[in-house]
Design an enzyme around this catalytic site. Structure first.
Site, PDB file in Angstrom:
ATOM      1  N   SER A  60       0.854  -1.188   0.000  1.00 13.75           N
ATOM      2  CA  SER A  60       0.000   0.000   0.000  1.00 13.75           C
ATOM      3  C   SER A  60       0.883   1.228   0.000  1.00 13.75           C
ATOM      4  O   SER A  60       2.112   1.137  -0.012  1.00 13.75           O
ATOM      5  CB  SER A  60      -0.884   0.010   1.241  1.00 13.75           C
ATOM      6  OG  SER A  60      -0.086   0.292   2.371  1.00 13.75           O
ATOM      7  N   LYS A  61       0.235   2.379   0.032  1.00 12.49           N
ATOM      8  CA  LYS A  61       0.982   3.651   0.010  1.00 12.49           C
ATOM      9  C   LYS A  61       1.971   3.735   1.164  1.00 12.49           C
ATOM     10  O   LYS A  61       2.998   4.387   1.066  1.00 12.49           O
ATOM     11  CB  LYS A  61       0.008   4.818   0.069  1.00 12.49           C
ATOM     12  CG  LYS A  61      -0.656   5.047  -1.261  1.00 12.49           C
ATOM     13  CD  LYS A  61      -1.325   6.394  -1.319  1.00 12.49           C
ATOM     14  CE  LYS A  61      -2.189   6.477  -2.577  1.00 12.49           C
ATOM     15  NZ  LYS A  61      -3.433   7.143  -2.369  1.00 12.49           N
ATOM     16  N   ARG A  62       1.626   3.092   2.242  1.00 13.86           N
ATOM     17  CA  ARG A  62       2.513   3.077   3.401  1.00 13.86           C
ATOM     18  C   ARG A  62       3.927   2.630   3.023  1.00 13.86           C
ATOM     19  O   ARG A  62       4.898   2.980   3.665  1.00 13.86           O
ATOM     20  CB  ARG A  62       1.996   2.068   4.437  1.00 13.86           C
ATOM     21  CG  ARG A  62       1.106   2.607   5.508  1.00 13.86           C
ATOM     22  CD  ARG A  62       0.796   1.526   6.523  1.00 13.86           C
ATOM     23  NE  ARG A  62       0.360   0.272   5.925  1.00 13.86           N
ATOM     24  CZ  ARG A  62       1.045  -0.848   5.957  1.00 13.86           C
ATOM     25  NH1 ARG A  62       2.208  -0.900   6.573  1.00 13.86           N
ATOM     26  NH2 ARG A  62       0.566  -1.946   5.390  1.00 13.86           N
ATOM     27  N   GLY A 100       5.661   3.352   0.641  1.00 12.78           N
ATOM     28  CA  GLY A 100       6.482   4.308  -0.098  1.00 12.78           C
ATOM     29  C   GLY A 100       6.280   4.176  -1.588  1.00 12.78           C
ATOM     30  O   GLY A 100       5.188   4.397  -2.087  1.00 12.78           O
TER      31      GLY A 100
END
Ligand code: GLU
Length: 464
Positions: free
Chosen positions: A242-244, A246
């Protein structure tokens, strides 16, 4: 003729998972001398944007995943979907349903309360001998697909193996909304059919759609393509990517200084293997690629391995290409590049030591800026013991032949004279010239500078 497609919904950038799907679809077509089709699934008008379409196309261009046909936009094919819906209504494989959303909500609530799986009750589904309710005046119906009730729908997934669903599990899918717009699964079916897709290679988040799509295809008399559902990609930490994590957008890898061939090579190994092969060109990949060696289990992202591959491809790249890629990165930082030191020459000695283009830019930057090495680093390395040797070296610089071997000989002569070990002089030189304690061989670094600039930087030393 093998025909594959990549069918992104343009609701964001091209992410790692999408890029791998595109890569596998592309490589499969290339392997078989087939066609690779790009189809933009933009019917969700609220979430699709032209910027996202562009981002996807940019990402594919950056990776070099060229399509042979398309891009086809679903929003430009509405008339075609309507024709097929009209035909299905005429042949009885689809029907009008006047059940309102409120009625459906109530129906579902009641079913849930009874512990049943919520589903459409089939009130408007035509059956032999059944009298249908009278359509309410002025109401606009949705169109539902008349899903078979008996038997199973099954396919041999080329990744996941045999999958079978009882038709009784599937209710009659809405294929056109009350305003006449076709729904997602229906557009996919019509497109896969009309575009002659032979192999649907896509993420396994679509496994649930497949039985419905197969049933509709069969009702149209279409040949059912083969399906290969790729398992998801997990982050370094084993969690869903996910966006987490990076860098999820493919273009962010470009920003971060990865080469497309490294990213491609890396993606190719995310869930596919050819023996122990880790490093290969796309030409080699296309020659090898098949669907038999895709693992059904989730693939885990490994940034270290990507860095390792990138370092490998940086070493292989010629200096002129890398200079062209590093130059805009330096310009973005406001660094003015001069002819001397030569960016290509700097890259030539640093590319062996870095993992990304950004690290290469970091290394090159110090050659062009007005350098002020940190006082504490200078103090640490410009020791009283080193200064006499440094002084000799600096005075020798004026006359030495300005190339690495001669400079190296001068360094050796200076440490020899003062009975020092190499680092005692090499470290102060590194720090004075680059502000850094780690550099390639210091004679090679020195030779990169014009003699005058080297002298200017060395003049910071408190000798004399
Ligand atoms: N548009 C879908 C997506 O972006 C893919 C549909 C398909 O491959 O069938 O997830």
């Amino acid at each position: 003729m093998i025909r594959t497609r990549f069918a992104p919904s343009p609701t964001g950038f091209l992410h790692i998972g999408g890029a791998r799907t595109a890569l596998f679809s592309w490589a499969y077509a290339r392997h078989h001398g087939g066609k690779f089709i790009l189809r933009v699934e933009d019917t969700d008008l609220a979430r699709s944007t032209p910027e996202a379409v562009q981002a996807i196309i940019d990402g594919m261009n950056w990776l070099g995943l060229t399509h042979d046909e398309g891009p086809f936009y679903q929003t430009q094919r509405m008339d075609r979907y309507k024709v097929v819906i009209t035909e299905m209504l005429a042949t009885g494989t689809a029907y009008h349903c006047f059940t309102t959303p409120e009625e459906l909500d109530r129906m579902r609530e009641e079913q849930r309360a009874k512990g049943l799986k919520p589903r459409y009750d089939g009130a408007w589904r035509p059956e032999p001998g059944k009298t249908l309710p009278t359509p309410p005046a002025g109401a606009l119906p949705v169109v539902r697909f008349r899903n078979p009730v008996a038997g199973v729908v099954a396919w041999d997934d080329l990744v996941k193996g045999y999958i079978e669903i009882a038709n009784a599990e599937l209710d009659d899918l809405v294929i056109a909304r009350a305003d006449g717009t076709p729904t997602y699964n229906f557009c996919v079916v019509v497109d896969d059919w009309e575009m002659g897709i032979t192999h649907v290679i896509r993420g396994d988040d679509h496994v649930n759609n497949t039985p419905r799509q197969i049933n509709i295809l069969k009702s149209l008399g279409a040949e059912v393509p083969l399906y290969a559902h790729l398992s998801m990609i997990l982050g370094d930490d084993g969690q869903k990517l996910s966006k987490r994590h990076g860098a999820v957008s493919i273009m962010q890898y470009d920003d971060e200084g990865y080469l497309p061939e490294a990213v491609l090579n890396y993606l190719a190994r995310l869930g596919w293997s050819h023996g122990d092969e880790e490093v290969f060109s796309m030409q080699q990949f296309c020659a090898w690629f098949d669907l038999d060696h895709i693992t059904p289990s989730a693939a885990q992202f490994n940034t270290e391995k990507l860095n390792w591959l990138n370092a490998h491809y940086l070493k292989l790249s010629d200096n002129a290409r890398l200079a062209a890629l590093v130059q805009p990165r330096l310009e973005e930082r406001g660094v003015t590049i001069t002819a001397s030191p030569s960016l290509e020459a700097i890259i030539g000695i640093y590319k062996e030591r870095v993992s990304t283009l950004n690290e290469l830019a970091d290394a090159a930057e110090v050659f062009y800026i007005d350098l002020h090495p940190k006082a504490e680093i200078l103090a640490q390395h410009l020791t009283p013991e080193a200064l006499p040797a440094l002084a000799d070296f600096i005075s020798g610089v004026k006359d030495v032949t300005w190339e690495a071997a001669a400079i190296g000989a001068l360094i050796k002569a200076c440490i020899g004279k003062h009975g020092l070990k190499m680092p005692k002089l090499a470290m102060p030189l590194r720090v004075l010239l680059t502000g850094q304690t780690q550099t390639p061989s210091v004679d090679a670094v020195l030779a990169l500078f014009p003699r005058e600039l080297a002298l200017k930087r060395l003049a910071v030393a408190p000798v004399n």
